[in-house]
Design a protein around this motif. Structure first.
Motif, PDB file in Angstrom:
ATOM      1  N   ARG A  83      16.634  -5.662 -33.136  1.00  0.00           N
ATOM      2  CA  ARG A  83      16.751  -6.794 -33.906  1.00  0.00           C
ATOM      3  C   ARG A  83      16.903  -6.642 -35.640  1.00  0.00           C
ATOM      4  NH1 ARG A  83      12.309 -10.579 -30.688  1.00  0.00           N
ATOM      5  NH2 ARG A  83      13.067 -10.674 -28.961  1.00  0.00           N
ATOM      6  N   LEU A  84      16.445  -5.404 -35.709  1.00  0.00           N
ATOM      7  CA  LEU A  84      16.298  -4.730 -37.087  1.00  0.00           C
ATOM      8  C   LEU A  84      17.992  -3.842 -37.409  1.00  0.00           C
ATOM      9  CD1 LEU A  84      13.047  -3.899 -37.753  1.00  0.00           C
ATOM     10  CD2 LEU A  84      13.967  -5.727 -38.619  1.00  0.00           C
ATOM     11  N   LYS A  85      18.650  -4.171 -36.487  1.00  0.00           N
ATOM     12  CA  LYS A  85      20.023  -3.449 -37.060  1.00  0.00           C
ATOM     13  C   LYS A  85      20.665  -4.312 -38.023  1.00  0.00           C
ATOM     14  CE  LYS A  85      22.075  -1.896 -32.439  1.00  0.00           C
ATOM     15  NZ  LYS A  85      23.234  -1.068 -32.894  1.00  0.00           N
ATOM     16  N   PRO A  86      21.419  -3.547 -38.958  1.00  0.00           N
ATOM     17  CA  PRO A  86      21.850  -1.998 -38.676  1.00  0.00           C
ATOM     18  C   PRO A  86      21.204  -1.066 -39.252  1.00  0.00           C
ATOM     19  CG  PRO A  86      23.042  -3.178 -40.570  1.00  0.00           C
ATOM     20  CD  PRO A  86      22.121  -4.063 -40.053  1.00  0.00           C
ATOM     21  N   VAL A  87      19.967  -1.388 -39.816  1.00  0.00           N
ATOM     22  CA  VAL A  87      18.970  -0.291 -40.359  1.00  0.00           C
ATOM     23  C   VAL A  87      18.684   0.694 -39.249  1.00  0.00           C
ATOM     24  CG1 VAL A  87      16.736  -0.116 -41.512  1.00  0.00           C
ATOM     25  CG2 VAL A  87      18.035  -2.066 -42.209  1.00  0.00           C
ATOM     26  N   THR A  88      18.441   0.203 -38.082  1.00  0.00           N
ATOM     27  CA  THR A  88      17.789   1.041 -37.065  1.00  0.00           C
ATOM     28  C   THR A  88      19.040   1.679 -36.264  1.00  0.00           C
ATOM     29  OG1 THR A  88      17.717  -0.921 -35.638  1.00  0.00           O
ATOM     30  CG2 THR A  88      15.617  -0.208 -36.378  1.00  0.00           C
ATOM     31  N   ASP A  89      20.167   1.553 -36.781  1.00  0.00           N
ATOM     32  CA  ASP A  89      21.214   2.445 -36.334  1.00  0.00           C
ATOM     33  C   ASP A  89      21.157   3.915 -37.114  1.00  0.00           C
ATOM     34  OD1 ASP A  89      22.388   0.699 -34.665  1.00  0.00           O
ATOM     35  OD2 ASP A  89      23.836  -0.267 -36.188  1.00  0.00           O
ATOM     36  N   TYR A  90      20.381   3.848 -38.212  1.00  0.00           N
ATOM     37  CA  TYR A  90      20.232   5.290 -38.978  1.00  0.00           C
ATOM     38  C   TYR A  90      18.878   5.695 -38.966  1.00  0.00           C
ATOM     39  CZ  TYR A  90      24.734   3.265 -40.394  1.00  0.00           C
ATOM     40  OH  TYR A  90      26.020   2.658 -40.526  1.00  0.00           O
ATOM     41  N   VAL A  91      17.931   4.710 -38.842  1.00  0.00           N
ATOM     42  CA  VAL A  91      16.290   4.954 -39.009  1.00  0.00           C
ATOM     43  C   VAL A  91      15.669   4.437 -37.748  1.00  0.00           C
ATOM     44  CG1 VAL A  91      14.422   4.672 -40.510  1.00  0.00           C
ATOM     45  CG2 VAL A  91      16.526   5.101 -41.678  1.00  0.00           C
ATOM     46  N   PRO A  92      14.804   5.152 -37.104  1.00  0.00           N
ATOM     47  CA  PRO A  92      13.998   4.557 -35.952  1.00  0.00           C
ATOM     48  C   PRO A  92      13.117   3.495 -36.726  1.00  0.00           C
ATOM     49  CG  PRO A  92      13.296   6.697 -36.707  1.00  0.00           C
ATOM     50  CD  PRO A  92      14.466   6.588 -37.449  1.00  0.00           C
ATOM     51  N   LYS A  93      12.740   2.415 -35.679  1.00  0.00           N
ATOM     52  CA  LYS A  93      11.915   1.355 -36.313  1.00  0.00           C
ATOM     53  C   LYS A  93      10.610   1.985 -36.937  1.00  0.00           C
ATOM     54  CE  LYS A  93      10.336  -3.133 -34.650  1.00  0.00           C
ATOM     55  NZ  LYS A  93      10.237  -4.074 -33.619  1.00  0.00           N
ATOM     56  N   PRO A  94      10.037   3.028 -36.412  1.00  0.00           N
ATOM     57  CA  PRO A  94       8.760   3.330 -37.071  1.00  0.00           C
ATOM     58  C   PRO A  94       8.818   3.942 -38.407  1.00  0.00           C
ATOM     59  CG  PRO A  94       8.920   4.282 -34.914  1.00  0.00           C
ATOM     60  CD  PRO A  94      10.072   3.677 -35.126  1.00  0.00           C
ATOM     61  N   LEU A  95      10.067   4.146 -38.843  1.00  0.00           N
ATOM     62  CA  LEU A  95      10.319   4.488 -40.227  1.00  0.00           C
ATOM     63  C   LEU A  95      10.913   3.599 -41.205  1.00  0.00           C
ATOM     64  CD1 LEU A  95      11.595   8.335 -39.878  1.00  0.00           C
ATOM     65  CD2 LEU A  95       9.345   7.380 -40.347  1.00  0.00           C
TER      66      LEU A  95
END
Length: 225
Positions: free
Chosen positions: A16-28
């Motif tokens: 649900r936090l795409k596209p951010v989590t395409d590059y960075v894992p959710k914990p970061l």
């Protein structure tokens, strides 16, 4: 506190936090320029936790590299899932690294000020908070609207806050793959051996969307000092 170990369930892809989590894992994913996982470690440290086991699967190396570069001041281990194990399987795998009689579990997207000392007093316990609604509530008298209330807790209706205090004996009953919420918890509830500690007016965010991130950012420095 006797319970000094905690497991963070941080293996999800954060779709649900795409596209951010395409590059960075959710914990970061950062909140106020600090990754979610660091806020969680600060929270756990506040209650005297001296070792955290992070369950990861997606972009594990990025999480490891980030935390290795930081002076976190707490022992960190990783339990790496080659394929998703579900919450039960993840806890079972990570729990094998724990020798103590009990430990805490924290969902990887939970930001809160829930008091772990209170939770620790009960065996096999789930922290509960009052159910929140994302929708505006209408106060009515018959078919007349009297008032509008935004995002209100629904009193005396409790939800799982994603924080557990578990006895190590639970591990042998957990599935190798599957969720604790669908396997062990219903079984324990039937037997009357599953407890809860209710936290009224607790600060609690599940960071699952960009809106959650924005709302949490406004409060986070008050929540985790």
């Amino acid at each position: 506190m006797k319970t000094l170990k905690a497991i963070i369930l941080a293996g999800g892809r954060g779709k649900r936090l795409k596209p951010v989590t395409d590059y960075v894992p959710k914990p970061l994913v950062p909140i106020k320029n600090i990754p979610i996982i660091e806020w969680q470690i600060r929270y756990l440290k506040k209650f005297g936790i001296n070792e955290v086991i992070i369950c990861t699967g997606y972009k594990t190396e990025m999480i490891e590299n980030h935390l290795n570069m930081k002076d976190i001041g707490i022992k960190i281990k990783f339990s790496i899932e080659k394929s998703p194990l579900g919450t039960g399987g993840a806890i079972k795998k990570a729990g094998n690294m724990i020798k103590e009689k009990s430990f805490f579990v924290l969902n990887g997207d939970t930001i809160t000020n829930i008091d772990l000392k209170k939770l620790e007093k009960k065996k096999n316990a789930i922290a509960a908070i009052e159910l929140r609604t994302k929708y505006g509530i209408l106060e009515t008298d018959d078919d007349k609207i009297l008032n509008f209330r935004e995002k209100k807790e629904i009193s005396d209706t409790w939800m799982n806050a994603g924080i557990y205090h578990l006895e190590k004996t639970v591990l042998k009953e957990l599935p190798d793959k599957g969720d604790i919420e669908k396997t062990v918890f219903p079984k324990y509830a039937k037997k009357g051996t599953l407890n809860t500690v209710k936290f009224k007016n607790a600060k609690w965010y599940s960071v699952d969307s960009f809106k959650d991130m924005e709302e949490c950012a406004l409060e986070i420095e008050k929540i985790i000092k």
